[in-house]
Write an enzyme that holds these catalytic residues in place. Structure first.
Site, mmCIF file in Angstrom:
data_model
loop_
_atom_site.group_PDB
_atom_site.id
_atom_site.type_symbol
_atom_site.label_atom_id
_atom_site.label_comp_id
_atom_site.label_asym_id
_atom_site.label_seq_id
_atom_site.Cartn_x
_atom_site.Cartn_y
_atom_site.Cartn_z
ATOM 1 N N TYR A 188 0.842 -1.208 0.000
ATOM 2 C CA TYR A 188 0.000 0.000 0.000
ATOM 3 C C TYR A 188 0.873 1.253 0.000
ATOM 4 O O TYR A 188 0.611 2.203 -0.750
ATOM 5 C CB TYR A 188 -0.911 -0.011 1.216
ATOM 6 N N LYS A 219 0.973 4.368 -2.783
ATOM 7 C CA LYS A 219 0.763 5.784 -2.470
ATOM 8 C C LYS A 219 1.974 6.625 -2.879
ATOM 9 O O LYS A 219 1.825 7.773 -3.295
ATOM 10 C CB LYS A 219 0.473 5.944 -0.983
#
Length: 668
Positions: free
Chosen positions: A591, A595
């Site tokens: 994740y 990002k």
């Protein structure tokens, strides 16, 4: 290979830190290590060579002394670890547990706690008391009362706050200041006077106090606190007097002590050898024993495993996946770390970058007391790797300013055309809701038409009396399947001749390891990066065409990133070989990579198509820590701990609104 001393020397020489104190001693005192680097201050008028007798703000290293003071009173029969402390500090019964605060009325919701607050829970972080800076709900509660966070001159003023959870059921940082006040009330002495008589004088410690300004002999020995500029990796003089206690006139047992490194090491050595002049052998055993309930230990481990920031500030550099508990002294490591320490090792530190680590096995050494004092809030290991500064984390998790652009003051957007991906829930829904009264045409891009239509009706029900509202239409991209992207763009272009703002809002987080998209891409990268890039590229000609006839800066692509790019990405950035092999072992790192990818895509788009070229502005924003469906893959225990510090999704919507509409956004 450079020795660790050379790393410190290089850090001082480069200006990364002003200096450091490294001390170690063994149980018998046969082995000692003492090494100091650098200077006491970046101010040349105050600068002196740094040594172990200079006076440091030891911050949360004070907590161990407060625990020892409390355990002395347990030894003497004046305190009971498991008794309800309300008999001594009735303030703990004032509020109960805070569960909500109405934004309009400012009225809080409290529920009574069923379990008592005990001294054991106060000393082990499981009492329910959490520092307000770590809980946005408590921050809002303070603000609703026009009070400062941790404000006031006394412990009572600073710490009479609601509980954040049921005592004994979770872990949260706080409680020691009440423990210090308990010592004062039971002994009818200040914590300074009590510790001086019962700990400091007993061990022959002279260079230690809660009140350094009252000690004339400390004047030329104080070590100034500096902050690291995370963009330049240089230590800088702070333009304020660093105050550990925020103006307290009480002794703050959780973080108010000033001491020389040499004196604090002597205290740690006494703890290491279980010196019965201060507490009994039984109390030493109790002090270092894991104290958390199964649920509380699980919440601590979930938080550290899933939050890179928590891992850094509360993990003391132990790998996040390594199980731990909490004692009445500090973190307890529940498994061996080969080459470093054994199972059962206890360690803790302070915000001024001081860390202690005793090895209590027979014959073991107390290897390190780090005093990386240059920053009151930075990480413990700035030499080998750049980390996210506390100030940056604090601004992103707990912004101090109210939103400047909201649904209440948004100007009319007649003639504007917008796309919001993931618009049927969370921040996307709140963004469209804020835009709805403005008269724009808004495309809610979502995978499920049924859910999108429900969301559209929900938004309309919020604005029953609005005049000339926006038109909301459904658009069907499936970010998990790249074959849908081209048709989505073509459908949109068949209906519209302009596109003013594309909000790439949709995303996933914490999906199980091994999850892949229809095109066999790692799930986070595929949904959060590749699909938004494909949609943006498909719509780019229309964005560029729109920018030719609109005011500069009004045509934009907004990318959604996260604080985690500063706290959770690997050294050196994204490892594409790991991605090609299916991603990281830890989905949180996948994740974080996605990002970071959003941020990089925003920069590259700005470079290629930004102002002075095609005038399509590229903006990257972090909507904040919010109550949204992005957390749906996390465990119940983790969410039990996290929920109190999450803000409402509407605030993320306002951040995205500002990024897309504000006349002077910034991009960096």
């Amino acid at each position: 290979m450079a020795t660790f001393e050379q790393h410190y020397e290089e850090a001082v020489a480069s200006g990364l830190i002003p200096g450091a104190v490294l001390l170690a001693i063994d149980r018998q005192g046969d082995f000692t290590y003492r090494k100091c680097f650098g200077t006491t201050s970046l101010n040349p008028n105050r600068s002196n060579p740094l040594d172990e007798n200079k006076i440091l703000a030891i911050a949360s290293c004070s907590k161990l002394m407060t625990s020892v003071a409390a355990m002395q009173l347990v030894d003497r029969g004046k305190l009971d670890l498991d008794a309800d402390v309300a008999a001594i500090i009735p303030e703990v019964k004032r509020y109960g547990i805070i569960t909500a605060l109405d934004d309009d009325s400012k009225e809080p919701t409290f529920v009574p706690n069923q379990n008592p607050v005990t001294l054991r829970l106060l000393l082990s972080g499981s009492s329910g008391y959490v520092y307000e800076a770590l809980n946005p709900l408590l921050e809002k509660w303070r603000a609703s009362r026009n009070e400062e966070i941790f404000g006031g001159e006394t412990v009572e003023q600073k710490c009479t706050i609601p509980l954040s959870f049921e005592p004994g059921t979770a872990w949260g940082y706080g409680g020691y200041d009440w423990a210090g006040k308990i010592v004062e009330r039971v002994t009818n002495q200040s914590l300074e006077d009590y510790m001086k008589k019962n700990i400091w004088d007993v061990l022959g410690l002279k260079d230690i106090t809660f009140w350094p300004d009252s000690r004339e002999e400390f004047a030329d020995r104080r070590v100034d606190v500096a902050m690291v500029d995370e963009t330049k990796l240089k230590a800088q003089i702070i333009d304020f007097k660093y105050d550990l206690t925020n103006g307290a006139k009480d002794c703050i047992g959780g973080g108010g002590i000033y001491a020389s490194a040499a004196n604090y090491l002597e205290f740690l050595a006494a703890v290491l050898r279980e010196d019965e002049r201060i507490i009994s052998k039984a109390s030493f055993a109790e002090l270092f024993k894991p104290q958390l309930s199964e649920a509380a230990a699980a919440s601590l481990n979930e938080m550290i495993k899933l939050s890179p920031l928590a891992a850094r500030y509360f993990g003391i550099n132990v790998p996040p996946e390594s199980p731990r508990d909490y004692s009445m002294a500090g973190i307890v490591c529940m498994e061996d770390q080969p080459g470093w320490h054994r199972k059962g090792t206890v360690m803790w530190g302070g915000a001024t970058n001081i860390t202690w680590l005793p090895k209590r096995k027979e014959g073991a050494r107390l290897p390190k007391l780090f005093s990386l004092y240059y920053s009151p809030t930075n990480c413990h290991w700035p030499i080998t790797r750049k980390k996210m500064a506390f100030s940056s984390w604090r601004r992103q998790w707990f912004p101090s300013e109210a939103p400047t652009l909201t649904k209440e003051n948004l100007s009319r957007q007649d003639g504007k055309v917008f796309i919001v991906t993931g618009g049927n829930s969370g921040c996307g829904l709140e963004l469209i809701s804020a835009l709805y009264p403005s008269g724009a045409t808004i495309y809610m891009a979502a995978r499920s038409q049924e859910r999108a239509e429900e969301a559209i009706q929900q938004i309309k029900s919020r604005w029953p009396n609005v005049i000339d509202p926006s038109i909301i239409k459904y658009l069907h991209p499936d970010l998990n399947d790249l074959t849908t992207i081209k048709s989505t763009a073509e459908t949109f272009k068949s209906q519209e001749s302009k596109l003013h703002v594309l909000w790439n809002n949709a995303g996933v987080a914490g999906i199980p390891k091994g999850t892949v998209t229809k095109q066999n891409l790692e799930g986070h990268i595929g949904v959060n990066c590749v699909a938004p890039l494909a949609l943006t590229q498909a719509l780019l000609p229309l964005l560029k065409e729109t920018a030719r006839t609109e005011a500069p800066g009004t045509v934009r692509v907004v990318w959604t990133s996260s604080y985690i790019i500063e706290a959770g990405t690997a050294k050196g950035g994204i490892n594409f070989e790991v991605l090609s092999a299916g991603g990281c072992k830890d989905p949180t790192k996948d994740y974080a990579n996605s990002k970071l990818g959003n941020w990089l895509l925003s920069i590259e788009m700005s470079r290629r198509y930004g102002q002075g070229k095609d005038n399509v502005l590229s903006v990257c924003q972090n909507p904040g820590k919010l109550t949204t469906p992005i957390w749906r893959n996390q465990s119940r225990l983790f969410m039990m701990l996290l929920n109190p510090i999450l803000a409402e999704a509407k605030y993320g919507g306002y951040t995205e609104l500002w990024a897309g509409i504000e006349s002077k956004p910034y991009h960096r």
